[in-house]
Design a protein around this motif. Structure first.
Motif, mmCIF file in Angstrom:
data_model
loop_
_atom_site.group_PDB
_atom_site.id
_atom_site.type_symbol
_atom_site.label_atom_id
_atom_site.label_comp_id
_atom_site.label_asym_id
_atom_site.label_seq_id
_atom_site.Cartn_x
_atom_site.Cartn_y
_atom_site.Cartn_z
ATOM 1 N N GLY A 15 32.224 52.532 29.561
ATOM 2 C CA GLY A 15 33.350 53.045 30.323
ATOM 3 C C GLY A 15 34.159 51.949 31.007
ATOM 4 O O GLY A 15 35.254 52.202 31.496
ATOM 5 N N GLN A 16 33.621 50.719 31.031
ATOM 6 C CA GLN A 16 34.377 49.617 31.645
ATOM 7 C C GLN A 16 35.381 49.007 30.679
ATOM 8 O O GLN A 16 36.158 48.129 31.058
ATOM 9 C CB GLN A 16 33.424 48.507 32.133
ATOM 10 C CG GLN A 16 32.767 48.789 33.469
ATOM 11 C CD GLN A 16 31.905 47.615 33.905
ATOM 12 O OE1 GLN A 16 31.237 46.982 33.082
ATOM 13 N NE2 GLN A 16 31.904 47.334 35.187
ATOM 14 N N GLY A 17 35.328 49.420 29.418
ATOM 15 C CA GLY A 17 36.305 48.905 28.469
ATOM 16 C C GLY A 17 35.941 47.537 27.909
ATOM 17 O O GLY A 17 36.810 46.738 27.565
ATOM 18 N N THR A 119 37.602 44.888 39.649
ATOM 19 C CA THR A 119 37.678 46.330 39.894
ATOM 20 C C THR A 119 38.618 46.618 41.060
ATOM 21 O O THR A 119 39.477 47.497 40.986
ATOM 22 C CB THR A 119 36.275 46.900 40.192
ATOM 23 O OG1 THR A 119 35.380 46.457 39.158
ATOM 24 C CG2 THR A 119 36.287 48.417 40.214
ATOM 25 N N ARG A 127 44.733 52.234 39.082
ATOM 26 C CA ARG A 127 43.902 52.716 37.972
ATOM 27 C C ARG A 127 42.739 51.766 37.718
ATOM 28 O O ARG A 127 42.897 50.750 37.045
ATOM 29 C CB ARG A 127 44.742 52.844 36.684
ATOM 30 C CG ARG A 127 45.785 53.955 36.723
ATOM 31 C CD ARG A 127 45.181 55.352 36.741
ATOM 32 N NE ARG A 127 44.367 55.619 35.575
ATOM 33 C CZ ARG A 127 44.843 56.058 34.413
ATOM 34 N NH1 ARG A 127 46.116 56.272 34.262
ATOM 35 N NH2 ARG A 127 44.029 56.259 33.403
ATOM 36 N N LYS A 128 41.578 52.127 38.228
ATOM 37 C CA LYS A 128 40.377 51.309 38.084
ATOM 38 C C LYS A 128 40.073 50.982 36.629
ATOM 39 O O LYS A 128 39.453 49.958 36.308
ATOM 40 C CB LYS A 128 39.198 52.073 38.709
ATOM 41 C CG LYS A 128 37.992 51.212 39.008
ATOM 42 C CD LYS A 128 36.985 51.948 39.881
ATOM 43 C CE LYS A 128 35.935 52.669 39.066
ATOM 44 N NZ LYS A 128 34.838 53.202 39.924
ATOM 45 N N VAL A 129 40.518 51.880 35.743
ATOM 46 C CA VAL A 129 40.189 51.774 34.323
ATOM 47 C C VAL A 129 40.733 50.485 33.676
ATOM 48 O O VAL A 129 40.236 50.060 32.640
ATOM 49 C CB VAL A 129 40.694 53.051 33.589
ATOM 50 C CG1 VAL A 129 42.196 53.120 33.602
ATOM 51 C CG2 VAL A 129 40.156 53.156 32.196
ATOM 52 N N PRO B 160 35.623 55.985 30.642
ATOM 53 C CA PRO B 160 35.428 55.981 32.097
ATOM 54 C C PRO B 160 35.152 57.393 32.594
ATOM 55 O O PRO B 160 35.638 58.362 31.992
ATOM 56 C CB PRO B 160 36.776 55.489 32.632
ATOM 57 C CG PRO B 160 37.491 54.886 31.474
ATOM 58 C CD PRO B 160 36.984 55.564 30.259
#
Lengths: 203, 203
Positions: A15-17, A119, A127-129, B160
């Protein structure tokens, strides 16, 4: 024979990319002066844990065996990733850490560790993403392995049109943070240990 | 010796999420009964064009050489990807196409082609960007290569937290579309050519 330029591992949690970050770096190598790259992710029994890691090899020639044994550059975005992969870093290699996610508990002689609160910087963009793209920008500035414009173009190429502006801002934020850090290091002289803009040195 | 279960290529254009789709499939293999997978993306001079492709190998054992020569399954989301990779599909292999993006102009004997309007289905969920996960769901239903629950878990693991609900909906939408198509084919008997829910057959 192929000439390897650099081997990179990027690791964190799902999910962190992580994979997109690795793909952007691989693509940048190919955009810049027609280099080659591979990005490989291996999935085994550990895949269930939610950890994620990818390997990138940059080369001047097509790559036959895309395996990283000892990375020149390790980018880690979780403590688990740090614990698992830090021992594999090539002596004298570069370790890049997400500063709030990773506590660096030992520094090998000659090792350079660059830290960024990616982060938090992503959260400033709302957008944390996009923390992964902040990391890519920071990677670009501190390693100087790839042309910044090629990296930026690779970011734009790798995300949907609606997400481009946000991701380019994230890239710029990470790149600027890294550039400021490198500037500060140049002014203050080289140092070993963990380097960040507030120059926490743990060792 | 490694036993290969299946070789898959996914291709489209940049921003469609080709890599994430490949990574989800790779991860699902590892989640389900401890299989192994690799996902590899090679970047060369063609990277500049904005095309994107990734290879996945599913295996019962760790994979030494993660290269796909002739995929068993080819998933294409752009005309360019179709033109480039369709000739490499293994005889009797499965071709999965984004129905509105790809015009299939020839069908080899024994080839099965499954079509889904993934972009339109993603738009129905309000976010075109999840078309890749709609494709993964459809892939799961029509190939039956992987356990659907493992695929679903891999989707949740790979995005995410804030994007999980949307992506799981996208997965379910693609999977249900594929299941309905397979149901229809069972009722109507096997057919070659391009198979979609409105059963356009081009050949």
């Amino acid at each position: 024979m192929q000439r390897l330029l650099s081997e990179i591992r990027i690791a964190g949690f799902g999910g962190q990319g992580v994979i997109l970050a690795a793909a952007v770096i691989g693509k940048a190598a190919a955009i810049f002066e027609g280099g080659y790259a591979t990005m490989t992710q291996a999935f085994g029994p550990e895949a269930r844990g939610g950890s994620s890691s990818a390997q990138v090899i940059l080369s001047t020639n097509p790559i036959l065996y895309p395996y990283v044994a000892q990375p020149d550059v390790l980018v880690v975005m979780s403590q688990e990733a740090y614990t698992r992969f830090a021992p594999q870093l090539k002596p004298g290699g570069i370790l890049i850490v997400e500063q709030d996610m990773v506590r660096v508990d030992q520094v090998a002689p000659g090792e350079r560790i660059y830290a960024i609160p990616a982060t938090r910087l992503a959260e400033q963009l709302g957008r944390k993403v996009v923390l992964n793209i902040v990391m890519v920008g920071f990677f670009g500035a501190v390693t100087a392995l790839l042309d910044p414009d090629a990296l930026r173009e690779a970011v734009a190429d790798s995300v949907p049109p609606a997400m481009q502006a946000l991701n380019l801002k994230a890239f710029d934020k990470g790149f600027e943070y890294g550039s400021r850090l490198m500037q500060k290091l140049m002014e203050e002289g080289e140092a070993e240990g963990m380097l960040s803009l507030d120059l926490e040195v743990e060792a």
